[in-house]
Design a protein around this motif. Structure first.
Motif, PDB file in Angstrom:
ATOM      1  N   TRP B  30       0.843  -1.199   0.000  1.00  0.00           N
ATOM      2  CA  TRP B  30       0.000   0.000   0.000  1.00  0.00           C
ATOM      3  C   TRP B  30       0.874   1.243   0.000  1.00  0.00           C
ATOM      4  O   TRP B  30       0.582   2.218  -0.699  1.00  0.00           O
ATOM      5  CB  TRP B  30      -0.911  -0.008   1.219  1.00  0.00           C
ATOM      6  CG  TRP B  30      -1.937  -1.077   1.168  1.00  0.00           C
ATOM      7  CD1 TRP B  30      -1.896  -2.280   1.792  1.00  0.00           C
ATOM      8  CD2 TRP B  30      -3.149  -1.056   0.427  1.00  0.00           C
ATOM      9  NE1 TRP B  30      -3.021  -3.002   1.491  1.00  0.00           N
ATOM     10  CE2 TRP B  30      -3.800  -2.277   0.663  1.00  0.00           C
ATOM     11  CE3 TRP B  30      -3.753  -0.108  -0.411  1.00  0.00           C
ATOM     12  CZ2 TRP B  30      -5.026  -2.587   0.086  1.00  0.00           C
ATOM     13  CZ3 TRP B  30      -4.968  -0.420  -0.986  1.00  0.00           C
ATOM     14  CH2 TRP B  30      -5.592  -1.639  -0.732  1.00  0.00           C
ATOM     15  N   LEU B  70      -6.388   5.180   4.660  1.00  0.00           N
ATOM     16  CA  LEU B  70      -6.013   3.758   4.644  1.00  0.00           C
ATOM     17  C   LEU B  70      -5.807   3.228   6.061  1.00  0.00           C
ATOM     18  O   LEU B  70      -6.195   2.101   6.370  1.00  0.00           O
ATOM     19  CB  LEU B  70      -4.708   3.588   3.875  1.00  0.00           C
ATOM     20  CG  LEU B  70      -4.786   3.087   2.459  1.00  0.00           C
ATOM     21  CD1 LEU B  70      -3.398   3.039   1.877  1.00  0.00           C
ATOM     22  CD2 LEU B  70      -5.398   1.724   2.420  1.00  0.00           C
ATOM     23  N   LYS B  74      -7.560   0.063   7.600  1.00  0.00           N
ATOM     24  CA  LYS B  74      -6.795  -1.138   7.950  1.00  0.00           C
ATOM     25  C   LYS B  74      -6.587  -1.270   9.448  1.00  0.00           C
ATOM     26  O   LYS B  74      -6.026  -2.265   9.890  1.00  0.00           O
ATOM     27  CB  LYS B  74      -5.414  -1.069   7.280  1.00  0.00           C
ATOM     28  CG  LYS B  74      -5.481  -1.192   5.790  1.00  0.00           C
ATOM     29  CD  LYS B  74      -4.991  -2.544   5.358  1.00  0.00           C
ATOM     30  CE  LYS B  74      -5.404  -2.830   3.956  1.00  0.00           C
ATOM     31  NZ  LYS B  74      -5.495  -4.241   3.699  1.00  0.00           N
ATOM     32  N   PHE B  81       2.130   4.228   6.796  1.00  0.00           N
ATOM     33  CA  PHE B  81       1.954   4.643   5.401  1.00  0.00           C
ATOM     34  C   PHE B  81       2.623   5.977   5.110  1.00  0.00           C
ATOM     35  O   PHE B  81       3.177   6.161   4.043  1.00  0.00           O
ATOM     36  CB  PHE B  81       0.468   4.744   5.060  1.00  0.00           C
ATOM     37  CG  PHE B  81      -0.271   3.468   5.231  1.00  0.00           C
ATOM     38  CD1 PHE B  81       0.073   2.360   4.488  1.00  0.00           C
ATOM     39  CD2 PHE B  81      -1.295   3.364   6.146  1.00  0.00           C
ATOM     40  CE1 PHE B  81      -0.594   1.173   4.647  1.00  0.00           C
ATOM     41  CE2 PHE B  81      -1.964   2.183   6.310  1.00  0.00           C
ATOM     42  CZ  PHE B  81      -1.619   1.082   5.559  1.00  0.00           C
TER      43      PHE B  81
END
Lengths: 252, 149
Positions: B30, B70, B74, B81
């Motif tokens: 990701w 995200l 998640k 990230f």
């Protein structure tokens, strides 16, 4: 050991692991608060700086507990932060008992790094090579940049293992990586010297302190934010000084 | 064609940095996708006449915004990230040329390049802060006037 002492040891272990492996200050405070609250404590206060943790709470019997621990080492291992976060989430939702959660935290503390060291060396070589292509757009220089990035991390790990001095080993790693790049440029292996040396040094960029510094300043943890900013600044300066030392060999 | 090659290299670089920062294997991909998206923004905005610093700020904002979204999806810390995501924006080239100019005793040039480097670093921080502010509306700390009494 009573319940209050057990909770204290559990919360401090979780907080220590998060702070040591590179979580933001607000996340450490928030995690300890949630864990203590889920264990049934009242009047919880936690204060975290870059190098130490304070936690205080009051039990149902009206007894006050307060403890502080000092966190000396700081590493960059975000997978451990993610695992501690997961344990705290499950504990707060009541899916784990305090004994199970403590055992999981101890297992996380004892676990080795998420990736083997050779993969990290390889990744810093590949990262340096790919980044150098993005900066300079020259294909033949990918391979020297790979060697440079690899050598920087290999020497950094070696210096940190034997010298155990943070900023000085970053400086020495920048010097060694820079010398490898200079050597490749002198022997004609590297055509575009700028591109190679950028690829060589990019694995040393202090990404974790930089990002966390911004985050801490924004969430009002001014002490930790400024301290992390200073850490990132001194690291950048030692890298810069290392490059200058190795560049001066080129102009010798 | 060339653009696709660059995007691929950016993906590889971001994933490699994810491994350097020890991010779990199920999450590094990701980070690589975020790196690709922001490299597309960072390298295509200057073609429309925007400055490099401005494009860096926009790209950092997009990176941080996607990362927050995200991370919520998640259920992991957002730094897994953002930290690899902003690596492609690091002004390594400028920092190096500024140091090179100073080594060559060309101080005014070195200072100018150094200020550009600092501006780009500030732009990255600004983008991060802006995305963070959007995601912490209603949860932040109080400032200046106590109006809720």
């Amino acid at each position: 050991m009573g319940k209050a002492e057990q909770t204290m040891a559990f919360c401090l272990l979780g907080g220590k692991l998060m702070l040591r492996y590179g979580a933001e200050t607000y996340r450490v405070e928030d995690t300890m608060y949630r864990m203590a609250k889920a264990a049934g404590m009242r009047n919880i206060n936690s204060f975290v700086t870059l190098t130490g943790i304070f936690l205080a709470y009051r039990t149902d019997e009206g007894q006050d507990y307060m403890q502080m621990i000092r966190v000396h080492e700081r590493y960059q291992d975000l997978s451990k932060v993610t695992s501690v976060n997961q344990v705290s989430r499950e504990f707060s939702h009541g899916e784990l008992s305090i004994e199970e959660a403590t055992n999981e935290l101890t297992a996380i503390e004892k676990a080795p790094m998420n990736y083997p060291l050779w993969l990290i060396y390889l990744a810093s070589g590949i990262g340096g090579a790919a980044f150098s292509y993005l900066i300079g757009k020259s294909f033949p220089d990918i391979f020297p940049a790979f060697i440079g990035g690899l050598m920087t991390t290999v020497t950094l790990v070696l210096y940190q293992k034997y010298l155990k001095v943070k900023f000085f080993s970053e400086f020495l790693a920048a010097v060694s990586g820079g010398l490898v790049a200079v050597l490749m440029s002198v022997t004609g292996l590297a055509l575009n010297f700028d591109q190679v040396i950028i690829g060589t040094l990019i694995p040393l960029v202090p990404g974790v302190p930089l990002t966390n510094s911004v985050r801490d300043l924004m969430s009002g943890d001014l002490v930790a934010g400024v301290a992390r900013g200073a850490e990132a600044g001194v690291t950048s300066l030692s890298i810069a000084a290392g490059v200058v030392v190795s560049l001066s060999f080129l102009y010798f | 064609m060339i653009m696709w090659l660059e995007l691929m290299f950016c993906f590889v670089a971001t994933v490699a940095f994810g491994i350097i920062f020890n991010i779990p294997l199920r999450l590094v991909w990701w980070g690589g996708l975020i790196g690709m998206v922001i490299w597309l923004i960072y390298s295509s905005l200057p073609m429309y006449g925007l400055s490099q610093v401005y494009s860096a700020a926009v790209a950092a904002f997009v990176a941080a915004f996607t990362s927050h979204w995200l991370a919520r999806f998640k259920k992991v810390p957002v730094t897994t990230f953002t930290i690899p995501g902003i690596i492609p924006l690091v002004p390594g080239g400028r920092a190096y040329s500024s140091m090179l100019a100073i080594v060559e005793e060309n101080y005014s040039n070195g200072l100018a390049l150094g200020i550009e480097t600092l501006l780009q670093a500030g732009a990255i921080a600004g983008g991060l802060v802006f995305a963070l502010s959007i995601f912490s509306i209603g949860k932040g700390v109080g400032q200046r006037y106590e109006t809720n009494r």
